[in-house]
Design a protein around this motif. Structure first.
Motif, PDB file in Angstrom:
ATOM      1  N   ILE A 193      65.110   4.889   4.938  1.00  0.00           N
ATOM      2  CA  ILE A 193      64.188   4.506   5.998  1.00  0.00           C
ATOM      3  C   ILE A 193      63.242   5.676   6.264  1.00  0.00           C
ATOM      4  O   ILE A 193      63.699   6.810   6.448  1.00  0.00           O
ATOM      5  N   PRO A 194      61.928   5.460   6.269  1.00  0.00           N
ATOM      6  CA  PRO A 194      61.007   6.560   6.593  1.00  0.00           C
ATOM      7  C   PRO A 194      61.276   7.101   7.988  1.00  0.00           C
ATOM      8  O   PRO A 194      61.719   6.379   8.895  1.00  0.00           O
ATOM      9  N   ILE A 195      61.009   8.390   8.166  1.00  0.00           N
ATOM     10  CA  ILE A 195      61.336   9.039   9.434  1.00  0.00           C
ATOM     11  C   ILE A 195      60.528   8.469  10.599  1.00  0.00           C
ATOM     12  O   ILE A 195      60.971   8.500  11.750  1.00  0.00           O
ATOM     13  N   ILE A 196      59.357   7.894  10.315  1.00  0.00           N
ATOM     14  CA  ILE A 196      58.539   7.340  11.396  1.00  0.00           C
ATOM     15  C   ILE A 196      59.053   5.970  11.837  1.00  0.00           C
ATOM     16  O   ILE A 196      58.655   5.465  12.884  1.00  0.00           O
ATOM     17  N   LEU A 197      59.954   5.326  11.038  1.00  0.00           N
ATOM     18  CA  LEU A 197      60.458   3.994  11.375  1.00  0.00           C
ATOM     19  C   LEU A 197      61.900   3.996  11.858  1.00  0.00           C
ATOM     20  O   LEU A 197      62.345   3.008  12.430  1.00  0.00           O
ATOM     21  N   VAL A 198      62.631   5.081  11.611  1.00  0.00           N
ATOM     22  CA  VAL A 198      64.036   5.109  12.002  1.00  0.00           C
ATOM     23  C   VAL A 198      64.148   5.216  13.520  1.00  0.00           C
ATOM     24  O   VAL A 198      63.295   5.817  14.188  1.00  0.00           O
ATOM     25  N   GLU A 199      65.197   4.612  14.086  1.00  0.00           N
ATOM     26  CA  GLU A 199      65.363   4.627  15.545  1.00  0.00           C
ATOM     27  C   GLU A 199      65.625   6.039  16.063  1.00  0.00           C
ATOM     28  O   GLU A 199      64.957   6.510  16.989  1.00  0.00           O
ATOM     29  N   ASN A 200      66.604   6.715  15.476  1.00  0.00           N
ATOM     30  CA  ASN A 200      66.926   8.087  15.875  1.00  0.00           C
ATOM     31  C   ASN A 200      66.701   8.996  14.669  1.00  0.00           C
ATOM     32  O   ASN A 200      67.413   8.890  13.664  1.00  0.00           O
ATOM     33  N   ALA A 201      65.690   9.852  14.757  1.00  0.00           N
ATOM     34  CA  ALA A 201      65.340  10.727  13.645  1.00  0.00           C
ATOM     35  C   ALA A 201      66.401  11.805  13.449  1.00  0.00           C
ATOM     36  O   ALA A 201      67.158  12.132  14.381  1.00  0.00           O
ATOM     37  N   PRO A 202      66.492  12.373  12.234  1.00  0.00           N
ATOM     38  CA  PRO A 202      67.401  13.502  12.017  1.00  0.00           C
ATOM     39  C   PRO A 202      67.063  14.658  12.956  1.00  0.00           C
ATOM     40  O   PRO A 202      65.901  14.878  13.318  1.00  0.00           O
ATOM     41  N   VAL A 203      68.084  15.416  13.329  1.00  0.00           N
ATOM     42  CA  VAL A 203      67.922  16.513  14.285  1.00  0.00           C
ATOM     43  C   VAL A 203      68.025  17.822  13.528  1.00  0.00           C
ATOM     44  O   VAL A 203      69.036  18.102  12.863  1.00  0.00           O
ATOM     45  N   PHE A 204      66.957  18.623  13.598  1.00  0.00           N
ATOM     46  CA  PHE A 204      66.942  19.950  12.971  1.00  0.00           C
ATOM     47  C   PHE A 204      67.819  20.894  13.806  1.00  0.00           C
ATOM     48  O   PHE A 204      67.828  20.812  15.040  1.00  0.00           O
ATOM     49  N   PRO A 207      72.274  13.721  10.734  1.00  0.00           N
ATOM     50  CA  PRO A 207      71.583  12.594  10.073  1.00  0.00           C
ATOM     51  C   PRO A 207      70.926  11.657  11.066  1.00  0.00           C
ATOM     52  O   PRO A 207      71.293  11.578  12.241  1.00  0.00           O
ATOM     53  N   GLY A 208      69.945  10.927  10.576  1.00  0.00           N
ATOM     54  CA  GLY A 208      69.292   9.904  11.382  1.00  0.00           C
ATOM     55  C   GLY A 208      70.184   8.690  11.546  1.00  0.00           C
ATOM     56  O   GLY A 208      71.095   8.446  10.747  1.00  0.00           O
ATOM     57  N   GLU A 209      69.899   7.894  12.581  1.00  0.00           N
ATOM     58  CA  GLU A 209      70.732   6.736  12.883  1.00  0.00           C
ATOM     59  C   GLU A 209      69.856   5.508  13.098  1.00  0.00           C
ATOM     60  O   GLU A 209      68.763   5.596  13.667  1.00  0.00           O
ATOM     61  N   GLN A 210      70.372   4.372  12.635  1.00  0.00           N
ATOM     62  CA  GLN A 210      69.746   3.070  12.844  1.00  0.00           C
ATOM     63  C   GLN A 210      70.803   2.131  13.415  1.00  0.00           C
ATOM     64  O   GLN A 210      71.810   1.862  12.768  1.00  0.00           O
ATOM     65  N   ILE A 221      74.243   3.655  13.392  1.00  0.00           N
ATOM     66  CA  ILE A 221      74.890   3.897  12.104  1.00  0.00           C
ATOM     67  C   ILE A 221      74.093   4.963  11.354  1.00  0.00           C
ATOM     68  O   ILE A 221      72.864   4.877  11.260  1.00  0.00           O
ATOM     69  N   PRO A 222      74.746   6.007  10.807  1.00  0.00           N
ATOM     70  CA  PRO A 222      74.019   7.016  10.017  1.00  0.00           C
ATOM     71  C   PRO A 222      73.363   6.376   8.790  1.00  0.00           C
ATOM     72  O   PRO A 222      73.970   5.564   8.091  1.00  0.00           O
ATOM     73  N   VAL A 223      72.116   6.748   8.540  1.00  0.00           N
ATOM     74  CA  VAL A 223      71.352   6.177   7.431  1.00  0.00           C
ATOM     75  C   VAL A 223      70.625   7.295   6.684  1.00  0.00           C
ATOM     76  O   VAL A 223      70.491   8.415   7.172  1.00  0.00           O
ATOM     77  N   LYS A 224      70.158   6.953   5.495  1.00  0.00           N
ATOM     78  CA  LYS A 224      69.326   7.866   4.717  1.00  0.00           C
ATOM     79  C   LYS A 224      67.893   7.801   5.238  1.00  0.00           C
ATOM     80  O   LYS A 224      67.346   6.715   5.432  1.00  0.00           O
ATOM     81  N   VAL A 225      67.302   8.975   5.443  1.00  0.00           N
ATOM     82  CA  VAL A 225      65.946   9.050   5.999  1.00  0.00           C
ATOM     83  C   VAL A 225      65.073   9.818   5.021  1.00  0.00           C
ATOM     84  O   VAL A 225      65.429  10.929   4.585  1.00  0.00           O
ATOM     85  N   SER A 226      63.939   9.237   4.650  1.00  0.00           N
ATOM     86  CA  SER A 226      62.991   9.900   3.753  1.00  0.00           C
ATOM     87  C   SER A 226      61.940  10.637   4.572  1.00  0.00           C
ATOM     88  O   SER A 226      61.489  10.160   5.617  1.00  0.00           O
TER      89      SER A 226
END
Length: 238
Positions: free
Chosen positions: A123-134, A217-220, A223-228
């Motif tokens: 899922i692109p980072i602009i579309l994921v509900e919760n973006a990955p946290v640096f 990780p980002g979440e949708q 649920i943890p998901v892969k984020v591009s």
């Protein structure tokens, strides 16, 4: 001195008059030749008055085509009916009602387990509900602040680890390297793709991305998901 010839017999005396008379005759003959019309003798016959002999018209031949007979309908044999003897006992099937009665207990919503749906797509980072946290952005209050912190920390990481390749300096190579990578479900960096003007610039960009820390990780839908994620790195000589 008297002239030797008689002036009355001089031919050049009326030469101009003769010239105009001759020209007039020539023009008249040319006009008559152009305007002269001739007609053919009227010996043609009128096609509209032509009569065709009726005996020459042939009658159309009438063909008689015999169609095949329709197929005979198939006669189906009637089903065989068996009659049971009265002495034989027949077990009847009992149909019970499945309707819910007032004594049926209703299960609580909290006790129902919902199967978690695994999302394998990136899922692109602009579309994921919760973006990955640096790392370092965990204390941000809102999702918008976390995304802004992610961008800022990514820029700091690039400036801190940036190093212009020596081969590129010697050749005077410049340009922009486009990078795309995936933040996996466990927060690791995988599937790095690069595209740039030269191999040495791509290797340097890959080295910078390889030093990124492990993230949350980002979440949708929880649920943890892969984020591009994609970003450009510009190489420019001073």
């Amino acid at each position: 001195m008297e002239p030797k010839k008689n002036p009355q017999l001089d031919l050049r005396r009326n030469s101009l008059l003769y010239f105009f008379v001759g020209m007039t005759l020539v023009l008249l003959m040319a006009y008559l030749a152009l305007e002269w019309k001739t007609y053919y003798s009227d010996d043609s016959w009128d096609v509209g008055e032509l009569k065709v002999d009726e005996q020459l018209i042939e009658d159309a031949t009438i063909l008689k085509i015999k169609l095949p007979d329709p197929p005979k309908p198939k006669i189906q044999t009637p089903p065989k009916i068996e009659i049971k003897d009265d002495d034989e006992k027949v077990i009847e099937t009992v149909i019970e009602s499945n309707d819910v009665n007032q004594d049926t207990e209703i299960a609580d919503v909290e006790s129902i387990e919902v199967a978690e749906e695994e999302i394998n797509e990136e899922i692109p980072i602009i579309l994921v509900e919760n973006a990955p946290v640096f790392p370092g952005c965990e204390n941000e209050a809102t999702e918008k602040d976390k995304r802004a912190c992610f961008q800022e920390m990514m820029q700091k990481h690039i400036r801190k680890n940036f190093r212009y390749p020596d081969p590129a300096k010697e050749l005077g190579l410049q340009g922009r390297v486009n990078i795309m990578f995936t933040i996996d479900k466990d927060g690791s960096i995988n599937n790095v793709r690069l595209r740039g003007p030269h191999e040495s610039l791509e290797e340097e960009a890959s080295r910078i991305i390889s030093k990124l820390p492990e993230m949350k990780p980002g979440e949708q839908r929880g649920i943890p998901v892969k984020v591009s994620y994609s970003l450009p790195i510009t190489f420019k000589l001073n």
